[in-house]
Design a protein around this motif. Structure first.
Motif, mmCIF file in Angstrom:
data_model
loop_
_atom_site.group_PDB
_atom_site.id
_atom_site.type_symbol
_atom_site.label_atom_id
_atom_site.label_comp_id
_atom_site.label_asym_id
_atom_site.label_seq_id
_atom_site.Cartn_x
_atom_site.Cartn_y
_atom_site.Cartn_z
ATOM 1 N N GLU A 20 0.889 -1.146 0.051
ATOM 2 C CA GLU A 20 -0.212 -0.022 0.101
ATOM 3 C C GLU A 20 0.974 1.265 -0.051
ATOM 4 O OE1 GLU A 20 -2.477 -3.416 1.612
ATOM 5 O OE2 GLU A 20 -0.565 -2.669 2.003
ATOM 6 N N GLU A 33 -5.565 -0.026 -3.761
ATOM 7 C CA GLU A 33 -6.366 -0.942 -3.301
ATOM 8 C C GLU A 33 -6.238 -1.183 -1.867
ATOM 9 O OE1 GLU A 33 -7.881 -5.926 -4.113
ATOM 10 O OE2 GLU A 33 -6.735 -4.401 -5.760
ATOM 11 N N GLY A 34 -7.089 -1.522 -1.019
ATOM 12 C CA GLY A 34 -6.833 -1.708 0.608
ATOM 13 C C GLY A 34 -6.210 -0.502 1.358
#
Length: 192
Positions: free
Chosen positions: A91, A125-126
């Motif tokens: 991330e 994402e995430g």
């Protein structure tokens, strides 16, 4: 607070990769347009080589452009990068890429706006979570940002981007200020 996935005294270096081998040290400022060129040209190569175990990435961040140009975009962006690192290595790296891909002109202090930084997190994402959002909005890693800035100032590195493979400097920009090719970069790793 000190983010996860950091190393060094006070956790002032953000780490990507699990390799126990050599380290690629990357010195960068979130507002630096030349760092953007480096990341856009070589970021995927950095990640691939780290994933293959060629090296671990150690990111050393600066905030000197805030002082030079006025504003607080480097500080706020670095706080958000700390929140991303706290979420996970992947991330963090994807968010770093998103910041440089959407970096405003250095005279515009867009990164000083937490809402702008949160908007860019939608591309990762995430990453968006209540914890991440609160950290960005509340400048939760502010003390860490100051420690990271101080560590850069004490490093002896005078500008960004600066990259070392172990102790050896590696060129990431050519004479025109654009990123070297991935082939030119990887060839330097084989030298010496």
């Amino acid at each position: 607070m000190i983010p996860a996935h950091t190393t060094g005294e006070g956790g002032t270096t953000v780490v990507y990769g699990e390799s126990a081998g050599p380290v690629l040290h990357v010195y960068a400022d979130p507002r630096c347009p030349y760092c953007k060129r480096m990341e856009n040209g070589l970021g995927e190569t950095f990640r691939r080589l780290a994933d293959e175990g060629t090296f671990r990435l150690h990111y050393h961040f600066a905030t000197f452009l805030d002082e030079a140009l006025g504003g607080k975009g480097s500080h706020q962006a670095l706080n958000a990068l700390g929140a991303a690192a706290n979420t996970g290595q992947a991330e963090f790296l994807e968010y770093l890429r998103a910041l440089y891909a959407n970096q405003p002109h250095e005279d515009h202090d867009t990164f000083a706006e937490p809402r702008a930084l949160l908007g860019l997190a939608n591309d990762v994402e995430g990453l968006r979570s209540p914890e991440f959002e609160n950290a960005v909005l509340e400048y939760a890693f502010g003390a860490w940002v100051e420690d990271v800035s101080r560590a850069f100032g004490e490093s002896g590195v005078e500008g960004t981007p600066t990259v070392f493979f172990g102790e050896r400097p590696v060129a990431v920009l050519d004479r025109t200020g654009h990123a070297v090719t991935p082939e030119m970069f990887t060839a330097q790793l084989q030298e010496g």
